[in-house]
Design a protein around this motif. Structure first.
Motif, PDB file in Angstrom:
ATOM      1  N   GLY A 125     -11.446 -13.677  -5.746  1.00 41.75           N
ATOM      2  CA  GLY A 125     -12.646 -12.883  -5.487  1.00 41.75           C
ATOM      3  C   GLY A 125     -12.738 -12.339  -4.070  1.00 41.75           C
ATOM      4  O   GLY A 125     -13.792 -11.913  -3.622  1.00 41.75           O
ATOM      5  N   VAL A 126     -11.621 -12.346  -3.366  1.00 44.58           N
ATOM      6  CA  VAL A 126     -11.626 -11.861  -1.989  1.00 44.58           C
ATOM      7  C   VAL A 126     -11.728 -10.336  -1.959  1.00 44.58           C
ATOM      8  O   VAL A 126     -10.994  -9.646  -2.659  1.00 44.58           O
ATOM      9  CB  VAL A 126     -10.343 -12.279  -1.240  1.00 44.58           C
ATOM     10  N   VAL A 127     -12.668  -9.835  -1.184  1.00 41.69           N
ATOM     11  CA  VAL A 127     -12.767  -8.396  -0.912  1.00 41.69           C
ATOM     12  C   VAL A 127     -12.900  -8.279   0.606  1.00 41.69           C
ATOM     13  O   VAL A 127     -13.969  -8.497   1.163  1.00 41.69           O
ATOM     14  CB  VAL A 127     -13.986  -7.767  -1.621  1.00 41.69           C
ATOM     15  N   MET A 128     -11.769  -8.025   1.257  1.00 39.43           N
ATOM     16  CA  MET A 128     -11.766  -8.007   2.720  1.00 39.43           C
ATOM     17  C   MET A 128     -11.614  -6.567   3.178  1.00 39.43           C
ATOM     18  O   MET A 128     -10.668  -5.887   2.805  1.00 39.43           O
ATOM     19  CB  MET A 128     -10.623  -8.866   3.247  1.00 39.43           C
ATOM     20  N   VAL A 129     -12.577  -6.123   3.954  1.00 38.91           N
ATOM     21  CA  VAL A 129     -12.627  -4.704   4.316  1.00 38.91           C
ATOM     22  C   VAL A 129     -12.058  -4.474   5.712  1.00 38.91           C
ATOM     23  O   VAL A 129     -12.412  -5.183   6.658  1.00 38.91           O
ATOM     24  CB  VAL A 129     -14.090  -4.192   4.244  1.00 38.91           C
ATOM     25  N   PHE A 130     -11.166  -3.497   5.808  1.00 36.84           N
ATOM     26  CA  PHE A 130     -10.572  -3.102   7.091  1.00 36.84           C
ATOM     27  C   PHE A 130     -11.057  -1.688   7.402  1.00 36.84           C
ATOM     28  O   PHE A 130     -10.797  -0.766   6.631  1.00 36.84           O
ATOM     29  CB  PHE A 130      -9.045  -3.067   6.992  1.00 36.84           C
ATOM     30  N   ASP A 131     -11.745  -1.501   8.524  1.00 34.52           N
ATOM     31  CA  ASP A 131     -12.158  -0.139   8.851  1.00 34.52           C
ATOM     32  C   ASP A 131     -11.047   0.582   9.616  1.00 34.52           C
ATOM     33  O   ASP A 131      -9.982   0.015   9.848  1.00 34.52           O
ATOM     34  CB  ASP A 131     -13.505  -0.129   9.601  1.00 34.52           C
ATOM     35  N   GLU A 132     -11.330   1.818   9.992  1.00 30.88           N
ATOM     36  CA  GLU A 132     -10.270   2.646  10.582  1.00 30.88           C
ATOM     37  C   GLU A 132      -9.739   2.101  11.906  1.00 30.88           C
ATOM     38  O   GLU A 132      -8.667   2.487  12.348  1.00 30.88           O
ATOM     39  CB  GLU A 132     -10.788   4.083  10.780  1.00 30.88           C
ATOM     40  N   THR A 133     -10.488   1.207  12.529  1.00 30.52           N
ATOM     41  CA  THR A 133     -10.035   0.691  13.819  1.00 30.52           C
ATOM     42  C   THR A 133      -9.077  -0.490  13.675  1.00 30.52           C
ATOM     43  O   THR A 133      -8.467  -0.920  14.653  1.00 30.52           O
ATOM     44  CB  THR A 133     -11.231   0.219  14.675  1.00 30.52           C
ATOM     45  N   ALA A 134      -8.967  -1.028  12.464  1.00 32.00           N
ATOM     46  CA  ALA A 134      -8.160  -2.239  12.277  1.00 32.00           C
ATOM     47  C   ALA A 134      -6.677  -1.947  12.470  1.00 32.00           C
ATOM     48  O   ALA A 134      -6.177  -0.915  12.055  1.00 32.00           O
ATOM     49  CB  ALA A 134      -8.406  -2.815  10.887  1.00 32.00           C
ATOM     50  N   ASP A 135      -5.982  -2.888  13.089  1.00 33.91           N
ATOM     51  CA  ASP A 135      -4.544  -2.764  13.304  1.00 33.91           C
ATOM     52  C   ASP A 135      -3.830  -3.378  12.097  1.00 33.91           C
ATOM     53  O   ASP A 135      -3.736  -4.592  11.978  1.00 33.91           O
ATOM     54  CB  ASP A 135      -4.166  -3.499  14.602  1.00 33.91           C
ATOM     55  N   MET A 136      -3.375  -2.512  11.196  1.00 32.84           N
ATOM     56  CA  MET A 136      -2.795  -3.019   9.945  1.00 32.84           C
ATOM     57  C   MET A 136      -1.476  -3.743  10.180  1.00 32.84           C
ATOM     58  O   MET A 136      -1.110  -4.647   9.444  1.00 32.84           O
ATOM     59  CB  MET A 136      -2.601  -1.882   8.935  1.00 32.84           C
ATOM     60  N   ARG A 137      -0.756  -3.343  11.213  1.00 28.14           N
ATOM     61  CA  ARG A 137       0.498  -4.048  11.500  1.00 28.14           C
ATOM     62  C   ARG A 137       0.205  -5.493  11.882  1.00 28.14           C
ATOM     63  O   ARG A 137       0.924  -6.401  11.499  1.00 28.14           O
ATOM     64  CB  ARG A 137       1.252  -3.355  12.645  1.00 28.14           C
ATOM     65  N   TYR A 138      -0.874  -5.659  12.621  1.00 30.88           N
ATOM     66  CA  TYR A 138      -1.226  -7.023  12.999  1.00 30.88           C
ATOM     67  C   TYR A 138      -1.654  -7.818  11.760  1.00 30.88           C
ATOM     68  O   TYR A 138      -1.303  -8.993  11.605  1.00 30.88           O
ATOM     69  CB  TYR A 138      -2.338  -7.031  14.061  1.00 30.88           C
ATOM     70  N   ALA A 139      -2.381  -7.154  10.877  1.00 30.63           N
ATOM     71  CA  ALA A 139      -2.816  -7.842   9.650  1.00 30.63           C
ATOM     72  C   ALA A 139      -1.605  -8.279   8.827  1.00 30.63           C
ATOM     73  O   ALA A 139      -1.566  -9.398   8.301  1.00 30.63           O
ATOM     74  CB  ALA A 139      -3.723  -6.918   8.833  1.00 30.63           C
ATOM     75  N   LEU A 140      -0.597  -7.412   8.723  1.00 32.44           N
ATOM     76  CA  LEU A 140       0.607  -7.764   7.956  1.00 32.44           C
ATOM     77  C   LEU A 140       1.329  -8.933   8.624  1.00 32.44           C
ATOM     78  O   LEU A 140       1.808  -9.850   7.962  1.00 32.44           O
ATOM     79  CB  LEU A 140       1.553  -6.563   7.855  1.00 32.44           C
ATOM     80  N   TYR A 141       1.381  -8.893   9.945  1.00 35.13           N
ATOM     81  CA  TYR A 141       1.995 -10.003  10.664  1.00 35.13           C
ATOM     82  C   TYR A 141       1.253 -11.308  10.377  1.00 35.13           C
ATOM     83  O   TYR A 141       1.855 -12.356  10.135  1.00 35.13           O
ATOM     84  CB  TYR A 141       2.005  -9.691  12.167  1.00 35.13           C
ATOM     85  N   GLN A 142      -0.080 -11.235  10.359  1.00 33.06           N
ATOM     86  CA  GLN A 142      -0.855 -12.454  10.093  1.00 33.06           C
ATOM     87  C   GLN A 142      -0.604 -12.987   8.689  1.00 33.06           C
ATOM     88  O   GLN A 142      -0.500 -14.190   8.478  1.00 33.06           O
ATOM     89  CB  GLN A 142      -2.345 -12.173  10.288  1.00 33.06           C
ATOM     90  N   LEU A 143      -0.520 -12.078   7.727  1.00 33.70           N
ATOM     91  CA  LEU A 143      -0.232 -12.495   6.350  1.00 33.70           C
ATOM     92  C   LEU A 143       1.106 -13.217   6.298  1.00 33.70           C
ATOM     93  O   LEU A 143       1.244 -14.287   5.711  1.00 33.70           O
ATOM     94  CB  LEU A 143      -0.159 -11.273   5.423  1.00 33.70           C
ATOM     95  N   ALA A 144       2.111 -12.596   6.922  1.00 38.98           N
ATOM     96  CA  ALA A 144       3.448 -13.172   6.891  1.00 38.98           C
ATOM     97  C   ALA A 144       3.473 -14.514   7.602  1.00 38.98           C
ATOM     98  O   ALA A 144       4.115 -15.469   7.155  1.00 38.98           O
ATOM     99  CB  ALA A 144       4.445 -12.213   7.537  1.00 38.98           C
ATOM    100  N   HIS A 145       2.748 -14.580   8.707  1.00 38.80           N
ATOM    101  CA  HIS A 145       2.686 -15.835   9.449  1.00 38.80           C
ATOM    102  C   HIS A 145       2.069 -16.924   8.591  1.00 38.80           C
ATOM    103  O   HIS A 145       2.535 -18.068   8.552  1.00 38.80           O
ATOM    104  CB  HIS A 145       1.875 -15.636  10.733  1.00 38.80           C
ATOM    105  N   PHE A 146       1.024 -16.577   7.892  1.00 41.20           N
ATOM    106  CA  PHE A 146       0.347 -17.547   7.036  1.00 41.20           C
ATOM    107  C   PHE A 146       1.311 -18.140   6.017  1.00 41.20           C
ATOM    108  O   PHE A 146       1.420 -19.361   5.864  1.00 41.20           O
ATOM    109  CB  PHE A 146      -0.840 -16.881   6.331  1.00 41.20           C
ATOM    110  N   PHE A 147       2.038 -17.285   5.308  1.00 42.60           N
ATOM    111  CA  PHE A 147       2.911 -17.799   4.242  1.00 42.60           C
ATOM    112  C   PHE A 147       4.095 -18.589   4.808  1.00 42.60           C
ATOM    113  O   PHE A 147       4.503 -19.595   4.226  1.00 42.60           O
ATOM    114  CB  PHE A 147       3.387 -16.663   3.342  1.00 42.60           C
ATOM    115  N   ALA A 148       4.638 -18.139   5.933  1.00 39.38           N
ATOM    116  CA  ALA A 148       5.753 -18.889   6.519  1.00 39.38           C
ATOM    117  C   ALA A 148       5.274 -20.273   6.956  1.00 39.38           C
ATOM    118  O   ALA A 148       5.987 -21.266   6.831  1.00 39.38           O
ATOM    119  CB  ALA A 148       6.336 -18.129   7.705  1.00 39.38           C
TER     120      ALA A 148
END
Lengths: 579, 239
Positions: free
Chosen positions: A479-502
């Motif tokens: 049920g996660v709905v996480m909103v990223f506005d235009e200012t969000a750094d998507m590369r950083y978000a992807l890095y965080q996702l990858a960091h989480f799983f590793a």
């Protein structure tokens, strides 16, 4: 510094645990660690002797769970969320201020031993981000100005932010005193159990099947069918188990926490109903280690329910209906939300998932028939009996009846848990949550959590139902709905996702163990270099597909889905400015 | 074999070949009996299955999910495929990940020429490693009087852990850490030579697929492992 722990402190504890088996390992380690702040070698040896668990396994378990410590650690631990949702709400500033004030980096203990500081994955309080735990005390909405208050524990505790309606499952949360059984009874508590006990178990299962409830944790298995399989599995009620999976650790997920903290008796009643329908005498609630407040309240509620005869023998005078619950506290491992890894954790082992089949309904906890349901699923089943099947089916859509808890976080004006009927579109849901603050535009929405997918702004008119999710290839998940506005750094978000799983990969199977690491390295390069080489992009996709299709459990199978969805949506994120 | 009386034979197909399975038999066992080779690194006859290496994944008609042959039970009417293009691709990918993780340098390894990992690379045709090497700096534990543990060559198949537990009963070996950090340990992660529970039986060394566990004094290519004792021990215990 005295390196020799005072083992006399431990003696009463060991006496209490003497004679118990390996399933007592996690509780004993928690209690031992509360005495010393960490688990010195002599303590590990004593634990090994008392529970007759091999030394290598005691050590292996301590090393598996991030909240058990193998090296000198303070009794006072500060854990700050360093995950995506909090970052979107400015956690970087708070973290910088806190680190400057403490003079510590993540994983360090102060030289006088008075405080240990850690940056940790999602703490499940995303509606109050940036957030942190000071030992057992949660704090939210932290700004750099709050550092001193937070360290003095003078910062107010965050409470559940619930919205939406009809509130079927969250009806009582926030209205009742969580530790008062009489208050619970005055708010209609235990009327549904009485109603259920007047029915036959068969009739209850048939009702749940007709209600079309699918598992609300994300796996979407039909709940009624699971109950039926467990009921029909060979074994006496004394050999069967009902488990509430309260190990919600998916980044961005905080839906169950509200109920656990604010209506613990509700979960106990819902589990009792499930146990009656299934014919099981053993109940377990496995709460993630990062929810100490929920654990305390559940433990209190279970003790009070037992005292009042709502748990135990011949419940509410029903002949031969016995049921009791044990509450277990995790210790920091996302993988333990996977059902078979959760069994291993209760059994006192490292949380390595098992291979299915055999399935939990015949070979679950202790290899016995087990129904394991997400907290929300159990509450949904109870809600069906409370309001009646006919009313339930009127809510939502024909194929997705009832309500769902959605966790809104990130760039929305009113983040929180939204209990809503299935059928709203994603955009309507975000508007209900006040939309994006300021005049900013939505850049992306992460659906279903770290194991979910990103949706671009032009796909937000999809309805939130199981049938639409399936047809449009996005997960409802937890049920996660996480909103990223235009200012969000998507590369950083992807890095965080990858960091989480590793960080959370258990290491049992090669594709996930090694693949999550490779994914992290590549996304780290993408982040630092502002893009990647074509070889990296190809490797990211190859590794991602291999993980998705060959990993042993759901963690590895979904560790690449969000990243792969991003590479398809925004190829320029990965390959731009390559060096 | 004792089990042969009163068994119902199940009939199924593996790679188009008709085969008959006993009750409870796994696809891997059945394939081997019928001369169909399925690659695996963590499976070891005589101990429980682990299911971690994912090389024995197979496809079953009617299901999109890949399942490990070592733990999949043969069922009546199944149609199993062991060498489809996607399986071959994934196996190579997994092996690539594995070869790039630690320091697998065959030319200077005691097990060169007698190594399951090396043979697997030859069998699957992994002539090159497509990913950058991680080159981790890992310790070598040479504290035991007879044996050496070289973490640089360990692939975490857990054969040593299982044999120590299930056959020797010493329970000396275990695993610690998570993800890429997983390491094989002795007792409370002490040097092997200081373990109070190790019986120095050496079974772990013999079952290790690579040069991670070796006898002292072996030079390059000299470490030949004996696996035959295990099914023999198992059989003697059953009788």
């Amino acid at each position: 510094m005295n390196n020799f722990p005072d083992l006399t402190l431990l003696t009463p504890l060991l006496e209490r645990y003497n004679g118990r088996s390996r399933e007592a390992l996690l509780p004993l380690l928690h209690e031992a660690q509360a005495l010393y702040g960490w688990l010195p070698r002599e303590v590990q040896e004593a634990v090994s002797r008392t529970l007759r668990v091999p030394l290598a396994d005691v050590h292996g378990v301590i090393e598996f769970y991030t909240m058990f410590y193998n090296k000198p650690t303070s009794r006072r631990v500060i854990r700050v969320c360093d995950d995506i949702a909090c970052r979107l709400r400015g956690s970087a500033d708070f973290i910088a201020a806190l680190e400057a004030r403490l003079g510590l980096r993540s994983g360090e203990t102060s030289s006088d031993g008075s405080v240990t500081y850690e940056r940790v994955p999602c703490l499940g309080m995303c509606e109050h981000g940036p957030n942190a735990l000071h030992n057992d005390d949660p704090a939210g909405n932290l700004t750099p100005a709050d550092v001193d208050n937070f360290l003095a524990r003078a910062h107010p505790e965050p409470r559940i932010q619930k919205h939406g309606g009809p509130l079927l499952k969250l009806a009582r949360a926030g209205k009742v005193i969580p530790w008062s059984l009489s208050d619970y009874e005055q708010h209609g508590g235990y009327t549904t159990l009485r109603k259920a006990l007047a029915m036959t178990p068969e009739a209850i299962i048939a009702t749940i099947e007709a209600s079309k409830i699918l598992g609300r944790g994300g796996a979407m298995f039909p709940t009624g069918l699971k109950w039926r399989f467990t009921r029909n599995a060979p074994g006496t009620p004394a050999e069967k188990h009902v488990i509430a999976n309260a190990d919600e650790s998916e980044p961005g997920t905080f839906k169950d926490r509200g109920l656990l903290e604010e209506d613990p008796f509700g979960l106990i009643e819902a589990m009792t109903i499930a146990a009656y329908a299934i014919g099981a005498e053993n109940g377990w609630i496995f709460v993630r280690g990062e929810y100490p407040r929920a654990y305390r309240r559940l433990a209190t509620a279970v003790a009070r329910a037992r005292q009042a005869g709502y748990l135990g023998h011949n419940i509410l005078g029903k002949e031969d209906f016995h049921f009791d619950i044990q509450v277990r506290l995790g210790a920091g491992a996302y993988i333990c939300g996977e059902e078979t890894a959760l069994f291993e954790a209760i059994e006192g082992k490292r949380g390595f998932p098992r291979i299915k089949p055999p399935f939990p309904t015949t070979h679950g906890l202790f290899q016995q028939p087990t129904t394991i349901n997400n907290v929300e699923t159990l509450m949904a089943a109870m809600a069906v009996l409370t309001i009646g099947l006919e009313e339930w089916l009127k809510i939502g859509t024909p194929d997705s009846p009832g309500t769902k808890w959605f966790c809104l976080s990130g760039h929305v004006a009113k983040p929180g848990v939204y209990e809503l009927p299935f059928g709203l579109t994603i955009r309507e849901l975000i508007e209900l949550a006040g939309g994006v603050p300021g005049d900013r535009q939505i850049q992306a929405v992460l659906m279903g959590g770290a194991a979910g997918v990103f949706l671009p702004p032009d796909r937000l008119d999809l309805p939130l139902t199981y049938e639409s999710a399936k047809a449009n290839n996005f997960p409802i998940g937890s049920g996660v709905v996480m909103v990223f506005d235009e200012t969000a750094d998507m590369r950083y978000a992807l890095y965080q996702l990858a960091h989480f799983f590793a960080h959370e990969s258990c290491g049992k199977c090669y594709p996930c163990q090694l693949g999550t690491q490779r994914q992290l390295e590549i996304l780290q390069r993408v982040l630092h270099n502002g893009g990647s080489t074509p070889a990296d992009k190809a490797a990211l996709e190859d590794v991602g597909f291999a993980m998705t299709h060959t990993s042993l459990c759901g963690l590895g199978q979904t560790a690449a889905t969000a990243v792969l969805s991003a590479t398809q949506l925004w190829p320029e994120l990965i390959v731009a400015n390559q060096r | 074999m004792k089990r042969q009386a009163n068994v119902r034979i199940k009939t199924l197909k593996i790679d188009g070949i008709d085969v008959g399975a006993r009750e409870g038999e796994t696809i891997l066992e059945l394939a081997r009996e019928n001369g169909i080779h399925i690659p695996t690194l963590c499976h070891l006859d005589g101990v429980s299955d682990w299911g971690g290496c994912r090389l024995c994944l197979i496809e079953i008609k009617g299901s999109n999910r890949l399942v490990p042959a070592c733990m999949a039970q043969a069922e009546e009417g199944m149609e199993v495929f062991t060498k489809t293009p996607r399986l071959v691709t994934y196996r190579k990918m997994i092996l690539d990940l594995l070869l790039s993780e630690r320091n697998h340098v065959c030319a200077v390894c005691v097990s060169n020429g007698h190594c399951d990992l090396q043979s697997m690379a030859q069998e699957l045709g992994n002539t090159h490693v497509g990913l950058p090497y991680l080159n981790p700096s890992l310790p070598v534990d040479a504290t035991h009087p007879y044996f050496i543990m070289d973490h640089n060559r360990c692939i975490l198949c857990q054969r040593c852990v299982r044999v120590c537990r299930e056959i020797e009963g010493a329970q000396t070996k275990g695993a610690m850490g998570r993800g890429i950090e997983v390491r094989i340990i002795h007792d409370l992660n002490e040097p092997w030579g200081q373990s109070l529970t190790c019986t120095s039986c050496g079974k772990c060394v013999q079952v290790c697929p690579t040069g991670a566990l070796l006898q002292r004094g072996k030079a390059v290519g000299e470490m030949v492992k004996r696996r035959d004792f295990l099914p023999y021990l198992q059989m003697m215990r059953e009788d």
